[in-house]
Structure formats: C-alpha cells, structure tokens
Design an enzyme around this catalytic site. Structure first.
Site, PDB file in Angstrom:
ATOM      1  N   ASP A  57       0.855  -1.201   0.000  1.00  9.13           N
ATOM      2  CA  ASP A  57       0.000   0.000   0.000  1.00  9.13           C
ATOM      3  C   ASP A  57       0.889   1.247   0.000  1.00  9.13           C
ATOM      4  O   ASP A  57       0.800   2.088   0.879  1.00  9.13           O
ATOM      5  CB  ASP A  57      -0.905  -0.064   1.244  1.00  9.13           C
ATOM      6  CG  ASP A  57      -1.944   1.047   1.267  1.00  9.13           C
ATOM      7  OD1 ASP A  57      -2.179   1.669   0.224  1.00  9.13           O
ATOM      8  OD2 ASP A  57      -2.516   1.271   2.352  1.00  9.13           O
TER       9      ASP A  57
HETATM   10  C1  SPV Z   1      -7.400   2.045   3.311  1.00  8.23           C
HETATM   11  O1  SPV Z   1      -8.335   1.283   3.557  1.00  8.23           O
HETATM   12  O2  SPV Z   1      -6.609   1.882   2.407  1.00  8.23           O
HETATM   13  C2  SPV Z   1      -7.199   3.217   4.152  1.00  8.23           C
HETATM   14  C3  SPV Z   1      -7.527   3.122   5.567  1.00  8.23           C
HETATM   15  O3  SPV Z   1      -6.689   4.168   3.662  1.00  8.23           O
HETATM   16  S1  SPV Z   1      -6.112   2.722   6.390  1.00  8.23           S
HETATM   17  O4  SPV Z   1      -5.656   1.420   5.958  1.00  8.23           O
HETATM   18  O5  SPV Z   1      -6.466   2.760   7.788  1.00  8.23           O
HETATM   19  O6  SPV Z   1      -5.082   3.725   6.108  1.00  8.23           O
HETATM   20 MG    MG Z   2      -5.676   3.791   1.936  1.00  9.57          MG
END
Ligand code: SPV
Ligand code: MG
Length: 539
Positions: A57
């Site tokens: 991510d």
């Molecule tokens: C996501 O779901 O990608 C978010 C929320 O941005 S978090 O993972 O808490 O950053």
């Molecule tokens: Mg996110």
C-alpha cells in the site's frame, strides 16, 4: 433499483443525519457480495486493492491501475463507490486527471489524504510519515472539486494529523482549511485503540461538515457511540479482505495436506453460487433472446411418499424425508445438493403426511395411494408432468455433492451411482437395492472409477454375486425419461404398476438403452433404520 445517479446517492448518504456504514471491497466479486449484504455504499480501499493484487500500500499500483480496478467494481454493483485516492498520486494536475477518469468509469467520490506521494499505510511507521503542506493540499482539493464529472461527485478530505502525532489543534486547523476549500466531508483518522480522540475532535468540530471515521484500531466501539457523537459515516476499511485471507490460508493448507478436495468440497461455495454471482442467469436469458434456444438444465424428482419403517417416536409422525440431520431435514439437504448441481425445477412426490412437505421453490405432487403402491407408482405420477433430462432421487438418502455431479455430467441416457464398499456398511442380512455389473469393478480405491455398465438390479440380500448397492440416484436423459414413461404406461396397462419398484425400471433400462454405472466408495447414506440415522448424523 434506485434511478439516482451513484454520485447523488453517495452524496445523500454522506450528508444525511443518519449514520451510514460503508464497507471495503477490492474487486468485482467482493463488491457484489458486500452489496448483497445490504451495504449502501462501498470503499475502494488502497490497502485492500493493493493487497489483493499482491503489492504494498505504497502507491505501487498507479492511479490508472486503480481506475481500472474501480471500473470493474463499479460495473459489478449498483452501490456507489468512494475511492481511496491516497494523496492523489501526484500534484494538483494528476489529481484533476485522476478524478475525471474515476468519474468517467463510474466512481461516486474520492477521498484524498494530506500525506506526500508516495504514501505509506497509516498503520505503518506512522510517526515518521511526513504530512503535506496544508495550503498546498487545499489546492489539490480545489483541483479535485473542479474536475468532478458532476456536482454530486463527492470529494472528502482526510487529515492524518492525529496519525502523525501532530495533535488535536493541528487536526482541527487542517480540517478547517479543507472545509474552506469546499469538500463535502472530512475523515479524521486515528490509530488509537479507543475512540476518545476522534470523539474529542467531533465535539470541537461541532458539525461544521459531516465527519467520516475508519475505526480499524478502535474496532470495539459500539454503533450507538458513533450515533451519539453524530458521526456521518463509518468505513469498515479492510475486514472482507482479511476474512478471505484467513479462509484461503486454511483451505490451501488443508488441500495441500490431504491431497484431496473431498473434505472441503461441501464447505465452500458451490460452483452454482459462483455462476450466480457472475450473473450467468442473465447471460442464459440473453442467449435465448439473441441466439434462440438456450441450454436446458436437469429437473429433479424426489420420491418421498412412503412412511418408512422407522418408529413413530423417532419420526414424530412426520414423513421420513423430514427427519432432521443436524438442524436440516434430509429433504432440505437433498434439495440443496441438487440445486448446487444446477438442478433447477425440483418436484417432490409426497404421500404420507404430505401436507408437512413444503419447501420454497419446490413443487409438491401427491401419491395419495402411497400406502398400497411402490416407488414406480410415485415416479409415474411425476412423469405425468415431467419431460426432459432429469435426476430421480429417493427422499431418504444423503450423498456428497460430487456424486450428483458425476451423474449429471454424464450424457448417457440412464446413469446410476453404485457403492462398491457396501459390505463394510451393511449387516449381511440387510436387504437393499443390490446390483450386478457387466464387469466386476476393479479393486482400485479411486473415488470415481471408470463408468461400468449395469447387468441387473434387484431388491434382495447382499448375495455373494452382487457387486454393489445402488444408492437411489438415477439420471435420465430426455430419451431415458421417455423410455421410463413407456414402461410405466405398459405396466399400468397390464396391472403391475402398483407393485413395482425402481429396480424394475432399472432392469428395463438395461434391456433398452443400457444403464451406465459410476462406482463410488461410501460418501452417502440412506436412512432405513436407527443405525442409519445415527450414521446420517455423523455424515
Ligand atoms: C485504506 O483502507 O486503504 C485506508 C484506511 O486508507 S487505512 O488502511 O487505515 O489507512
Ligand atoms: Mg488507503
């Protein structure tokens, strides 16, 4: 289905005083499942989209790849999708293109967070994460608003001030700057295990704009607390992907360990459920509309007219097919297995206590002479109505779903399943539908040996020359059904119909079209005695 634009639907949800729950989806399938579960809107999470694609991510998927995934998700659901736009994948100019393309592909809104590009997930090394300059980020938000495909496309600003440890004052300052830029709502994100800091923010914020929360860490917070604090929207941001991950890990390990899928088959979504979620019914309907015809599917006939020999105390005065195995009756289980194998129109022939037999979507026809007639007379009543490829099952049997699949996929006119390991199951004196095959089955221990041919069937004791026990499942092609009908008519004419059983039909089929046999070893049971019932409970 609502005729509202998805953008308008999402905007109304965000701006309504009611609390809305939104859940993450990461592909078309999860989007459909979440929508069927009743969620009015979905979150295209950067975390779960990237994880589902096997990457981090950290903006490892480009904004065009995000847009492609989102397009497939939007096609799969009628629910509006709010896209996690991270920090915008670049400067204000990239943000403009990103928003415009998301709009063209069916997204209903975007959430942008005040971090730098490339960003890192909020729950990783959070204190070290640099925040964007608030004014510059407000400029990006304005660019997003100006690039909207329509006025209701939702733009939400997310501040990471609390995540980065910058404190409440900065969080409020940033949220106010973003409100002034014109966004529709703000997300205040928190890594605290309790909701105290986000609720403190809510009190200070005092409803200047709707507030959206992502309670991944403070997941113990009850819904009532969100309502009391006037939260607009709660996003469950990753639970479907996490749940799927656990299940996939368990299944992969089990299948690898057991070198077989037999033990998992009945606990996973049947193929029919996958086809349903993919929308195959619509394609079949479209095929008949645009191409003429269409593929026929099998009908099911369940013979459940007799009272059986079990003591009344056990059946509670109900037909044997309604005996419960676990929480579900034998009949309901049979219907579920047949439906999972694409058997569409199912008819039950009822007799004893017929009024107790009622299953949604299953037709009941009655053999009122059940006390003085046999199996063939019950089938004869069904054959008055039924034509085409069919599968006939006794109403007191349970079997693994793959056995029905073996028969249904076989194109022969008459196909049965025979248990060659019956001697392990039955006492020697027990009578049942025993069969002799044209060739003795091999000693190999495969679940599905090569199909053999039936030589003769009879209701008898298990003499030494029989090869197996017919489990009470017979698939007939349209031609097989016609031959069965002719047989029934002839036996009615010569007065023998009422005393005959299905083994008599099997022998007639042997003499006409032949009967193909699939040999199985166990994986089924019938319920003729207390011992059988006990066995069925273990099944
Ligand atoms: C996501 O779901 O990608 C978010 C929320 O941005 S978090 O993972 O808490 O950053
Ligand atoms: Mg996110």
């Amino acid at each position: 289905m609502s005729s509202l634009r998805k953008t308008t639907a999402l905007r109304r949800l965000i701006e309504s005083p009611e609390l809305t729950f939104v859940i993450e989806a990461h592909n078309g399938l999860s989007a459909k499942i979440a929508t069927e579960a009743g969620f009015p809107a979905l979150w295209a999470s950067s975390l779960t989209l990237s994880a589902a694609l096997g990457v981090r991510d950290n903006n490892e998927i480009s904004w065009t790849q995000v847009a492609e995934q989102v397009e497939l998700m939007c096609d799969a659901t009628s629910a509006p999708i709010l896209v996690d736009g991270d920090s915008g994948h670049g400067d204000f100019n990239i943000v403009r293109r990103f928003v415009a393309k998301l709009g063209q592909r069916g997204a209903a809104g975007i959430c942008l967070e005040d971090k730098l590009f490339p960003k890192t997930n909020s729950f990783l090394r959070s204190e070290q994460q640099p925040l964007a300059d608030a004014d510059e980020f407000a400029g990006k938000l304005k660019a997003a608003l100006d690039a909207r495909p329509d006025d209701d496309f939702v733009v939400i600003a997310r501040t990471e001030a609390l995540i980065a440890g910058r404190g409440m004052a900065e969080a409020l300052h940033r949220a106010e700057a973003y409100r002034k830029a014109g966004v529709h709502a703000v997300v205040i994100h928190s890594k605290s295990a309790k909701p105290d800091e986000v609720f403190a923010f809510m009190r200070e914020w005092a409803g200047r704009l709707p507030v959206v929360l992502i309670p991944t860490k403070y997941h113990g917070t009850p819904a009532a607390a969100f309502r009391e604090n006037h939260v607009s929207t709660v996003i469950w941001a990753n639970q479907l992907l996490r749940g799927a991950t656990t299940r996939i890990q368990e299944l992969a390990a089990k299948i690898r360990r057991e070198e077989s899928i037999v033990a998992v088959e009945d606990g996973i979504a049947p193929m029919s459920e996958i086809f349903r979620l993919q929308g195959d019914a619509e394609l079949a309907e479209a095929e008949s509309r645009y191409q003429g015809g269409g593929q026929g599917s099998h009908r099911g006939i369940i013979l459940a007219a007799t009272r059986g020999d079990l003591p009344e105390a056990l059946t509670g005065g109900a037909p044997k097919a309604l005996l419960k195995v676990g929480h579900t009756s034998i009949l309901e289980r049979l219907v579920t297995i047949l439906r999972a194998n694409e058997v569409r129109d199912i008819t039950v022939v009822a007799g004893y206590k017929k009024e107790m037999i009622s299953i949604a979507g299953v037709e009941r026809i009655d053999n009122d002479a059940f006390a003085t007639t046999g199996e063939l007379a019950s089938l004869a009543i069904a054959l008055e109505k039924i034509t085409g490829d069919s599968i006939v099952a006794f109403g007191d049997i349970l079997f693994r779903g793959y056995i029905a699949g073996l028969l249904l996929q076989d194109r022969a006119d008459a196909v049965i399943a025979v248990d060659t390991r019956f001697r392990e199951r039955l006492p020697a004196s027990r009578v049942s539908d025993f069969v002799r095959l044209k060739q003795a089955p091999g000693a190999r221990d495969y679940l599905d040996e090569e199909a053999a041919a039936l030589a003769r069937a009879e209701f008898s004791e298990a003499r030494s020359d029989v090869h197996g026990e017919w489990i009470g499942l017979l698939k007939l092609s349209a031609r097989g059904i016609e031959i069965a009908r002719e047989f029934v008519d002839a036996r009615r004419a010569d007065g023998q119909l009422d005393r005959l059983q299905l083994v008599d039909l099997l022998n007639h089929l042997v003499a006409t079209v032949g009967v193909k046999v699939h040999c199985i070893q166990g994986h089924w049971t019938d319920v003729d005695s207390l011992v059988d019932l006990h066995h069925a409970q273990q099944f």
